[in-house]
Scaffold this motif. Structure first.
Motif, PDB file in Angstrom:
ATOM      1  N   TYR A   1     -36.441   2.230  -4.864  1.00  0.00           N
ATOM      2  CA  TYR A   1     -37.639   2.841  -5.425  1.00  0.00           C
ATOM      3  C   TYR A   1     -37.443   4.327  -5.729  1.00  0.00           C
ATOM      4  N   LEU A   2     -36.503   4.963  -5.028  1.00  0.00           N
ATOM      5  CA  LEU A   2     -36.197   6.368  -5.301  1.00  0.00           C
ATOM      6  C   LEU A   2     -35.190   6.524  -6.432  1.00  0.00           C
ATOM      7  N   GLY A   3     -34.697   5.395  -6.963  1.00  0.00           N
ATOM      8  CA  GLY A   3     -33.733   5.446  -8.045  1.00  0.00           C
ATOM      9  C   GLY A   3     -32.318   5.731  -7.601  1.00  0.00           C
ATOM     10  N   ARG A   4     -32.060   5.632  -6.306  1.00  0.00           N
ATOM     11  CA  ARG A   4     -30.702   5.871  -5.790  1.00  0.00           C
ATOM     12  C   ARG A   4     -29.970   4.528  -5.738  1.00  0.00           C
ATOM     13  N   TYR A   5     -29.590   4.059  -6.926  1.00  0.00           N
ATOM     14  CA  TYR A   5     -29.091   2.698  -7.059  1.00  0.00           C
ATOM     15  C   TYR A   5     -27.735   2.481  -6.401  1.00  0.00           C
ATOM     16  N   THR A   6     -26.892   3.496  -6.375  1.00  0.00           N
ATOM     17  CA  THR A   6     -25.585   3.330  -5.736  1.00  0.00           C
ATOM     18  C   THR A   6     -25.749   3.021  -4.259  1.00  0.00           C
TER      19      THR A   6
END
Length: 315
Positions: A23-28
């Motif tokens: 949800y924070l966009g920290r996909y890695t």
């Protein structure tokens, strides 16, 4: 046994970390956590946990914009799970398949697969597996706005009311935005005589989401608040929110666009000099095909996109 409890605690923490990162966009970080947990489950011979992690991985891919890879995994899950034997995994898989079609602009396909498989699961005696995700709420509103009959276990108003009462700021903020759109776009009949000002609801939505750090949901609420204010002729009030949406675009869109579209956005959007680029902003921001339109429109209808349909979507 102590070992079982430790495993459950480890599972809970890994799931919380991966979801928060997503949800924070920290996909890695999110992908690394999911893949590590999934491979650990496979090595331990825990097939159910491995499949559970795979369903989570599919939703991560859908949110990230890797739709084709998500579909490959969803088709695999659909073929190897049963609504009674694995109700949680099966219902999550069906929601994922419906969401895949919805995100690709096939609202009718999304509705048909969710309704058919839910009715089949009910007939088979499968228990319902609850869900909490803003994407699913958006999809259910899309069904309601298009006039589709409600799907058992997925009643739009009941789902929205539950999220409005949620202590989770992200879910409540998304629900406030969708309720505001109902009031703004002609579905006030869904509500009793209570809050009737969409601008007030959208301001509340922005307030909830600002502290959640979910860039996508915050951008959507600011976008809709700007749209609503502009409809009312309050352009000076709308302008700061439109600028905030523009500033957040790189964070929202990074990793989910083709190289050529990224180049167009970076070169043209700030100056609004390319109408083709400017008119695509709602689609790129939302990554929802059935909302394609000019910047002032959202949650609208569009023609069904004619890409290949999942083999899981049977006639």
């Amino acid at each position: 046994e102590p070992g079982d409890w430790l495993n459950r605690i480890a599972l809970f923490h890994a799931m919380s970390i991966s979801q928060s990162a997503m949800y924070l966009g920290r996909y890695t970080l999110a992908i690394g956590t999911v893949e590590s947990a999934r491979h650990s489950a496979e090595l331990a011979g825990e097939k159910t946990f491995s499949l559970l992690w795979l369903t989570h991985f599919c939703f991560l891919l859908l949110r990230k914009g890797d739709w084709d890879e998500a579909l490959n995994h969803l088709d695999f899950l659909f073929s190897c799970t049963h609504p009674v034997e694995n109700p949680k995994i099966f219902s999550s898989t069906v929601r994922g398949l419906a969401l895949y079609h919805y995100l690709n602009g096939r609202l009718d396909a999304a509705y048909r697969i969710l309704r058919r498989e839910t009715e089949n699961a009910i007939a088979a005696g499968s228990p319902h597996s609850p869900f909490v995700d803003p994407y699913i709420l958006d999809m259910l509103y899309g069904f309601t706005r298009a006039g589709y009959p409600e799907i058992p276990r997925y009643a739009f108003r009941d789902t929205l009311e539950a999220l409005l009462r949620s202590p989770n700021r992200q879910l409540r903020g998304a629900a406030l935005r969708v309720k505001a759109l109902c009031l703004r776009d002609g579905r006030a009949d869904l509500w009793d005589a209570e809050e009737t000002d969409p601008v007030s609801l959208l301001r509340q939505s922005v307030g909830c989401l600002a502290s959640s750090l979910d860039v996508r949901e915050l951008a959507l609420s600011r976008h809709e608040l700007a749209n609503t204010l502009e409809r009312l002729g309050r352009h000076d009030e709308a302008r700061p929110f439109r600028m905030l949406v523009s500033e957040s675009m790189p964070l929202v869109l990074y990793g989910v666009m083709s190289v050529c579209i990224k180049s167009c956005i970076s070169n043209c959007y700030a100056k609004s000099c390319c109408f083709a680029c400017y008119s695509l902003i709602p689609f790129l921001l939302l990554k929802v095909g059935n909302r394609v339109g000019k910047i002032g429109g959202s949650y609208g209808s569009s023609k069904e996109v004619q890409d290949p349909v999942s083999r899981s979507l049977l006639p």
